[in-house]
Scaffold this motif. Structure first.
Motif, PDB file in Angstrom:
ATOM      1  N   LEU A  62     -19.219 -19.741  -5.491  1.00 35.18           N
ATOM      2  CA  LEU A  62     -19.353 -20.932  -4.649  1.00 35.18           C
ATOM      3  C   LEU A  62     -18.063 -21.272  -3.902  1.00 35.18           C
ATOM      4  O   LEU A  62     -18.088 -22.061  -2.960  1.00 35.18           O
ATOM      5  N   GLU A  63     -16.978 -20.674  -4.305  1.00 34.34           N
ATOM      6  CA  GLU A  63     -15.709 -20.893  -3.602  1.00 34.34           C
ATOM      7  C   GLU A  63     -15.562 -19.971  -2.394  1.00 34.34           C
ATOM      8  O   GLU A  63     -14.642 -20.128  -1.598  1.00 34.34           O
ATOM      9  N   ARG A  64     -16.465 -19.012  -2.269  1.00 34.14           N
ATOM     10  CA  ARG A  64     -16.394 -18.030  -1.196  1.00 34.14           C
ATOM     11  C   ARG A  64     -17.466 -18.305  -0.151  1.00 34.14           C
ATOM     12  O   ARG A  64     -18.506 -18.854  -0.447  1.00 34.14           O
ATOM     13  N   ASP A  65     -17.175 -17.893   1.069  1.00 34.14           N
ATOM     14  CA  ASP A  65     -18.142 -18.060   2.155  1.00 34.14           C
ATOM     15  C   ASP A  65     -19.001 -16.818   2.379  1.00 34.14           C
ATOM     16  O   ASP A  65     -19.989 -16.873   3.108  1.00 34.14           O
ATOM     17  N   ASP A  66     -18.622 -15.705   1.761  1.00 38.49           N
ATOM     18  CA  ASP A  66     -19.324 -14.456   2.033  1.00 38.49           C
ATOM     19  C   ASP A  66     -20.370 -14.099   0.973  1.00 38.49           C
ATOM     20  O   ASP A  66     -20.882 -12.990   0.959  1.00 38.49           O
ATOM     21  N   TYR A  85     -24.030 -14.326  -0.545  1.00 41.95           N
ATOM     22  CA  TYR A  85     -25.391 -14.586  -0.092  1.00 41.95           C
ATOM     23  C   TYR A  85     -26.073 -15.538  -1.074  1.00 41.95           C
ATOM     24  O   TYR A  85     -25.977 -15.379  -2.290  1.00 41.95           O
ATOM     25  N   CYS A  86     -26.763 -16.527  -0.566  1.00 44.46           N
ATOM     26  CA  CYS A  86     -27.420 -17.540  -1.396  1.00 44.46           C
ATOM     27  C   CYS A  86     -28.308 -16.923  -2.469  1.00 44.46           C
ATOM     28  O   CYS A  86     -28.323 -17.375  -3.615  1.00 44.46           O
TER      29      CYS A  86
END
Length: 99
Positions: free
Chosen positions: A39-43, A45-46
């Motif tokens: 959750l700290e990363r933007d990359d 995938y949900c």
């Protein structure tokens, strides 16, 4: 309703079950920490995060089932002998509302 005798209210786990539950919970802790990192990363995938959450839920359910089985074996089946019928039923109804 009768109250449970405090002497009967203990974590009645067979040593192998206790160690299995501890091991599972340590693993679950690692998975939750991994989720926090995700959750700290933007990359990320949900769907990958959701799969990990589902795996944690399953592992928690399995651990809960193991502990419930021991509770049934050690406390519930002997409730009538102790006169704790009403208290045990109330306790189980309370547990089941979270399942």
């Amino acid at each position: 309703m009768a109250d449970l005798n405090p002497e009967d209210a203990h974590l009645a786990l067979d040593p192998a079950v206790r160690e299995d539950a501890r091991s599972r919970l340590r693993s679950i802790r690692g998975h939750v920490e991994g989720l926090l990192r995700m959750l700290e990363r933007d990359d990320v995938y949900c769907v990958d995060a959701l799969k990990q959450i589902k795996a944690v839920n399953g592992a928690l359910a399995k651990t809960g089932d193991m502990i419930l089985r021991c509770h049934l074996k050690h406390h519930v089946v002997t409730a009538h002998e102790r006169g704790d019928d009403d208290a045990i039923v109330a306790e189980l109804m309370d547990i089941l509302k979270y399942r």
